[in-house]
Every structure is written in C-alpha cells, then in structure tokens.
Design an enzyme around this catalytic site. Structure first.
Site, PDB file in Angstrom:
ATOM      1  N   CYS A  85     -16.745 -11.694 -17.697  1.00 35.92           N
ATOM      2  CA  CYS A  85     -17.669 -11.446 -19.170  1.00 35.92           C
ATOM      3  C   CYS A  85     -16.279 -11.433 -19.743  1.00 35.92           C
ATOM      4  O   CYS A  85     -14.716 -11.637 -19.327  1.00 35.92           O
ATOM      5  CB  CYS A  85     -17.949 -10.096 -19.204  1.00 35.92           C
ATOM      6  SG  CYS A  85     -17.254  -8.967 -19.152  1.00 35.92           S
ATOM      7  N   GLY A  86     -16.081 -11.062 -21.018  1.00 42.73           N
ATOM      8  CA  GLY A  86     -14.784 -11.003 -22.151  1.00 42.73           C
ATOM      9  C   GLY A  86     -13.878 -10.569 -21.759  1.00 42.73           C
ATOM     10  O   GLY A  86     -12.557 -10.828 -21.767  1.00 42.73           O
ATOM     11  N   THR A  87     -14.520  -9.262 -21.195  1.00 41.07           N
ATOM     12  CA  THR A  87     -12.956  -8.162 -20.679  1.00 41.07           C
ATOM     13  C   THR A  87     -12.958  -8.168 -19.277  1.00 41.07           C
ATOM     14  O   THR A  87     -12.329  -7.250 -18.171  1.00 41.07           O
ATOM     15  CB  THR A  87     -13.245  -7.084 -20.901  1.00 41.07           C
ATOM     16  OG1 THR A  87     -14.420  -6.169 -21.511  1.00 41.07           O
ATOM     17  CG2 THR A  87     -13.358  -6.528 -22.557  1.00 41.07           C
ATOM     18  N   GLY A  88     -14.275  -8.101 -18.554  1.00 40.05           N
ATOM     19  CA  GLY A  88     -14.132  -8.330 -17.380  1.00 40.05           C
ATOM     20  C   GLY A  88     -15.580  -7.065 -16.661  1.00 40.05           C
ATOM     21  O   GLY A  88     -15.453  -6.427 -15.760  1.00 40.05           O
ATOM     22  N   ILE A  89     -15.205  -6.050 -18.035  1.00 37.68           N
ATOM     23  CA  ILE A  89     -15.683  -4.021 -17.661  1.00 37.68           C
ATOM     24  C   ILE A  89     -16.914  -4.301 -17.698  1.00 37.68           C
ATOM     25  O   ILE A  89     -17.581  -4.114 -17.032  1.00 37.68           O
ATOM     26  CB  ILE A  89     -15.210  -3.643 -18.564  1.00 37.68           C
ATOM     27  CG1 ILE A  89     -13.623  -3.744 -19.155  1.00 37.68           C
ATOM     28  CG2 ILE A  89     -15.920  -2.023 -18.905  1.00 37.68           C
ATOM     29  CD1 ILE A  89     -12.799  -3.174 -20.686  1.00 37.68           C
ATOM     30  N   GLY A  90     -17.384  -4.999 -18.484  1.00 37.75           N
ATOM     31  CA  GLY A  90     -19.130  -4.646 -18.435  1.00 37.75           C
ATOM     32  C   GLY A  90     -20.031  -5.478 -17.305  1.00 37.75           C
ATOM     33  O   GLY A  90     -20.834  -4.174 -16.744  1.00 37.75           O
ATOM     34  N   HIS A 137      -6.731  -2.460   0.397  1.00 40.69           N
ATOM     35  CA  HIS A 137      -7.490  -1.137   0.622  1.00 40.69           C
ATOM     36  C   HIS A 137      -8.034  -1.141   0.125  1.00 40.69           C
ATOM     37  O   HIS A 137      -8.952  -0.087   0.723  1.00 40.69           O
ATOM     38  CB  HIS A 137      -6.525  -0.513  -0.690  1.00 40.69           C
ATOM     39  CG  HIS A 137      -4.779  -0.056  -0.053  1.00 40.69           C
ATOM     40  ND1 HIS A 137      -3.519   0.132  -0.384  1.00 40.69           N
ATOM     41  CD2 HIS A 137      -4.442  -0.723   1.447  1.00 40.69           C
ATOM     42  CE1 HIS A 137      -2.320   0.583  -0.637  1.00 40.69           C
ATOM     43  NE2 HIS A 137      -2.981  -0.955   1.074  1.00 40.69           N
ATOM     44  N   ASP A 195     -20.852 -13.914 -18.608  1.00 42.39           N
ATOM     45  CA  ASP A 195     -21.959 -13.657 -19.687  1.00 42.39           C
ATOM     46  C   ASP A 195     -21.125 -15.543 -20.252  1.00 42.39           C
ATOM     47  O   ASP A 195     -19.859 -16.054 -20.016  1.00 42.39           O
ATOM     48  CB  ASP A 195     -22.140 -12.844 -20.524  1.00 42.39           C
ATOM     49  CG  ASP A 195     -20.666 -12.433 -20.510  1.00 42.39           C
ATOM     50  OD1 ASP A 195     -19.201 -12.784 -20.244  1.00 42.39           O
ATOM     51  OD2 ASP A 195     -20.737 -10.974 -21.358  1.00 42.39           O
ATOM     52  N   HIS A 196     -21.719 -15.597 -21.630  1.00 48.19           N
ATOM     53  CA  HIS A 196     -20.502 -16.242 -22.543  1.00 48.19           C
ATOM     54  C   HIS A 196     -18.926 -16.317 -22.403  1.00 48.19           C
ATOM     55  O   HIS A 196     -18.272 -17.269 -22.675  1.00 48.19           O
ATOM     56  CB  HIS A 196     -21.756 -16.500 -23.517  1.00 48.19           C
ATOM     57  CG  HIS A 196     -21.176 -15.236 -24.331  1.00 48.19           C
ATOM     58  ND1 HIS A 196     -22.262 -13.966 -23.893  1.00 48.19           N
ATOM     59  CD2 HIS A 196     -20.635 -14.163 -25.330  1.00 48.19           C
ATOM     60  CE1 HIS A 196     -22.316 -12.739 -24.956  1.00 48.19           C
ATOM     61  NE2 HIS A 196     -21.097 -13.587 -25.642  1.00 48.19           N
ATOM     62  N   ARG A 222      -7.120   4.120   7.904  1.00 48.62           N
ATOM     63  CA  ARG A 222      -7.044   5.316   7.078  1.00 48.62           C
ATOM     64  C   ARG A 222      -8.139   4.825   6.095  1.00 48.62           C
ATOM     65  O   ARG A 222      -8.414   5.811   4.861  1.00 48.62           O
ATOM     66  CB  ARG A 222      -6.164   6.342   6.229  1.00 48.62           C
ATOM     67  CG  ARG A 222      -4.949   5.185   5.098  1.00 48.62           C
ATOM     68  CD  ARG A 222      -3.671   5.542   5.104  1.00 48.62           C
ATOM     69  NE  ARG A 222      -2.627   5.106   4.395  1.00 48.62           N
ATOM     70  CZ  ARG A 222      -2.489   3.892   4.610  1.00 48.62           C
ATOM     71  NH1 ARG A 222      -1.886   3.450   5.739  1.00 48.62           N
ATOM     72  NH2 ARG A 222      -1.413   3.377   3.971  1.00 48.62           N
ATOM     73  N   HIS A 223      -8.032   3.430   5.444  1.00 50.64           N
ATOM     74  CA  HIS A 223      -8.650   2.374   3.989  1.00 50.64           C
ATOM     75  C   HIS A 223     -10.210   2.675   4.640  1.00 50.64           C
ATOM     76  O   HIS A 223     -11.037   2.851   4.006  1.00 50.64           O
ATOM     77  CB  HIS A 223      -7.933   1.617   3.913  1.00 50.64           C
ATOM     78  CG  HIS A 223      -6.193   1.890   3.757  1.00 50.64           C
ATOM     79  ND1 HIS A 223      -6.172   2.835   2.326  1.00 50.64           N
ATOM     80  CD2 HIS A 223      -5.500   1.138   4.243  1.00 50.64           C
ATOM     81  CE1 HIS A 223      -4.594   2.115   2.503  1.00 50.64           C
ATOM     82  NE2 HIS A 223      -4.237   1.564   3.299  1.00 50.64           N
TER      83      HIS A 223
END
Ligand code: RB5
Length: 145
Positions: free
Chosen positions: A65-70, A98, A8-9, A132-133
C-alpha cells in the site's frame, strides 16, 4: 512456489513492478488486485491476499500500500499470517530466517522498484533457521489461540 500479490492504489505501481520481476525470474504468482490506480480500501486487499496464502492457493504473499503499514495490519489479522513490513533487504532476510514470515509488506511511497525487488529476492531466497526461532514463532502463534 506461488506468490500471492495484493495492493491498494498506493501500492499498485509497486505491485506491477514486482510482477515484472517475478515474471523475469520465472516465479509463479497470482494477483488479487487492485488492478488500477483508482482509490480502494487496503484492508480488502490485505485480507484476500492473506486468505490466498492460508487457503494454500499460494505459498507466500506480498502486499503493498502507500506505506505498507495498513495492508500489513490487515493481513496480520488473518489467522496464521505473519506479515512483516520491510523496507530493506536485511530485515527481509531476517523476516524469513528468524520470524518465518509467510508474507511481507512494502510501501509504494517508501521504497523504489530496485529496493523492492532486492527485498523480494532476499526474502524468497532466505530459509527459516528453526531451533530457538521455532519456539519464538510458536509463541507468537499461541497469541492467536
Ligand atoms: C492510501 O492513501 C494510504 O492510506 C494507504 O495506501 C496506506 O498507506 C495505508 O496504510
């Protein structure tokens, strides 16, 4: 290896820095936008970039994005995507070795260009360890069914 890029911006400038880095390294990429600093909605770009990975147009995806979260939340709603939000190299490496993350997300207001390009390199160079991963990643994907 072809990398899908989206932002995003809030992540636009970081995406541009990542493009320069990939160009320098000779790694192919496709840019799914956004293409300037105008305000847009991150779910649109998380989705289209993730869909490019799942369709096979690209092998892996990076979203900002700004935080990467959204944008990571949006990408992870596309079936088959494992998008890891990362802000340092160790987690980026582990996200592949992993978790077999097929996408990573970063925050343009969180990480600088130098940290981000180190993250990109660590993630692209890492290999999934399997074993295992594999079982654990399969269990994550079963949640989608
Ligand atoms: C946009 O201002 C901002 O909310 C977005 O870039 C992102 O940080 C959301 O998670």
């Amino acid at each position: 290896m072809k990398v899908a890029l989206g932002s995003d911006h809030g992540g636009f400038e970081l995406k541009e820095a990542i493009k320069k880095h990939l160009n320098r390294k000779g790694i192919e990429f496709a840019d799914y936008g956004t293409f300037n600093n105008d305000s847009v909605d991150y779910p649109d770009y998380g989705r289209i970039t993730a869909e490019a990975v799942m369709s096979g147009e690209c092998d892996r995806g990076i979203v900002c994005c700004g935080t990467g979260i959204g944008i990571s939340l949006a990408a992870n709603k596309v079936k088959g995507i494992r998008c890891a939000l990362v802000s340092e190299e160790y987690s980026a490496r582990m996200a592949k070795s992993h978790n077999n993350a097929n996408m990573i997300a970063m925050g343009g207001r969180v990480v600088g260009d130098g940290i981000a390009t180190g993250i990109v390199d660590a993630w692209l160079e890492a290999e999934f360890e399997g074993g295992r991963h594999e079982r654990r990643v399969e269990k994550i994907m079963e949640i989608e069914e």
